[in-house]
Write an enzyme that holds these catalytic residues in place. Sequence first.
Site, PDB file in Angstrom:
ATOM      1  N   THR A 186     131.453  79.863 -52.495  1.00 24.70           N
ATOM      2  CA  THR A 186     131.976  79.212 -53.682  1.00 24.70           C
ATOM      3  C   THR A 186     133.449  79.564 -53.889  1.00 24.70           C
ATOM      4  O   THR A 186     133.991  80.429 -53.212  1.00 24.70           O
ATOM      5  CB  THR A 186     131.220  79.672 -54.960  1.00 24.70           C
ATOM      6  OG1 THR A 186     131.465  81.074 -55.151  1.00 24.70           O
ATOM      7  CG2 THR A 186     129.725  79.407 -54.859  1.00 24.70           C
ATOM      8  N   THR A 242     139.721  87.788 -50.565  1.00 21.46           N
ATOM      9  CA  THR A 242     140.024  89.010 -51.312  1.00 21.46           C
ATOM     10  C   THR A 242     139.705  90.263 -50.503  1.00 21.46           C
ATOM     11  O   THR A 242     140.489  91.221 -50.493  1.00 21.46           O
ATOM     12  CB  THR A 242     139.271  89.012 -52.654  1.00 21.46           C
ATOM     13  OG1 THR A 242     139.619  87.821 -53.373  1.00 21.46           O
ATOM     14  CG2 THR A 242     139.635  90.228 -53.488  1.00 21.46           C
ATOM     15  N   GLY A 269     136.429  88.354 -55.198  1.00 21.60           N
ATOM     16  CA  GLY A 269     136.136  89.679 -54.674  1.00 21.60           C
ATOM     17  C   GLY A 269     134.719  90.123 -54.994  1.00 21.60           C
ATOM     18  O   GLY A 269     133.830  89.307 -55.267  1.00 21.60           O
ATOM     19  N   SER A 279     138.589  74.631 -58.397  1.00 21.81           N
ATOM     20  CA  SER A 279     139.518  75.644 -58.893  1.00 21.81           C
ATOM     21  C   SER A 279     139.471  75.644 -60.416  1.00 21.81           C
ATOM     22  O   SER A 279     139.519  74.582 -61.036  1.00 21.81           O
ATOM     23  CB  SER A 279     140.945  75.343 -58.438  1.00 21.81           C
ATOM     24  OG  SER A 279     141.854  76.159 -59.149  1.00 21.81           O
TER      25      SER A 279
END
EC number: 1.3.5.2
Length: 336
Positions: free
Chosen positions: A245, A319, A268, A175
């Site tokens: 990923t 997303t 996205g 993250s």
Amino acid sequence: MFYPAIRKVLFQFDAETIHELTIKGLKSTGKSPFNAFYKQTVQDKPLTVMGINFPNPVGLAAGLDKNGECINAFDAMGFGFVEVGTVTPRPQPGNDKPRIFRLPEANAVINRMGFNNKGVDYLVSQVQAANFKGILGINIGKNKDTPEENAKDDYLHCMRKVYDLATYITVNISSPNTPGLRSLQYGDALNELLAALKAEQTILTEKYGKYIPLAVKIAPDLTGDEVKSIAKSLIDNGIDGVIATNTTLSREGVEGLQFGTEQGGLSGQPVKEKSTLVIKLLSEALNNKLPIIGVGGIASSDDANEKLEAGASLVQVYTGFIYQGPPLVKEIVNGL
């Protein structure tokens, strides 16, 4: 399914407010007759990965259900597996709001949530209450105020807490919204963390009489040499899988858009090619020694097939699911 009409209304409001309301709604309806509003049947596409029998290869990525409150609801939508978290040892509020931004022109989202969650004990209580019989991944991380040198203690704490409830455990070291976290992807820091987790996995396997696979989630912002180095560490330490990923720090594809310069991880459509390239490089470096779960920019069955052709065995959506809702799950599964 009437999701496009609902989305038009939902997208008039702040992204995080809608997310919280959605989680509340799904939590209250997951096991009730009201789940008929989103329940759907998808084709069986069974496969075995990491020794786990998946009903289909399309999963929900971590981050949508951070506290494990809606597992049954997402299962009703046809997901082959559900990954909850990221969860940390102690509850934490995450970063200041606003911290999530929609970029509809690019079918993208930027978030800087910062592992906001109610802590691992709360997640455990929710998973136990769900009594879920499907495939459950639990994604674990470190608290923001835990020094990097003590990070492995946080991962070990979470691993011990969730081991008996998870079908697999994901170690989130990628993250971009927790300072220093991505440094755990490299060299000695990665090897030390993986060795500690692998040793604990052996102890917990003995304790519970079952082997729970460990997967590691990596970033898209990696060079070819970094991917090779990570692959070697995963193999050398006997890790069971890799998720590729997470979100990207790049702003390619959102230049000039409202919110395009906001800090955080971009997900996205704009991350699709980056993610697929990392999967391809990983696949070559791993040489079939462990499976890849592909995630990043999947908004159709064609996108999912692209990830599978690059070397992934399973895929996850997030997303794309925000923009298209449950129909996306059915479209991907049936189109594979």
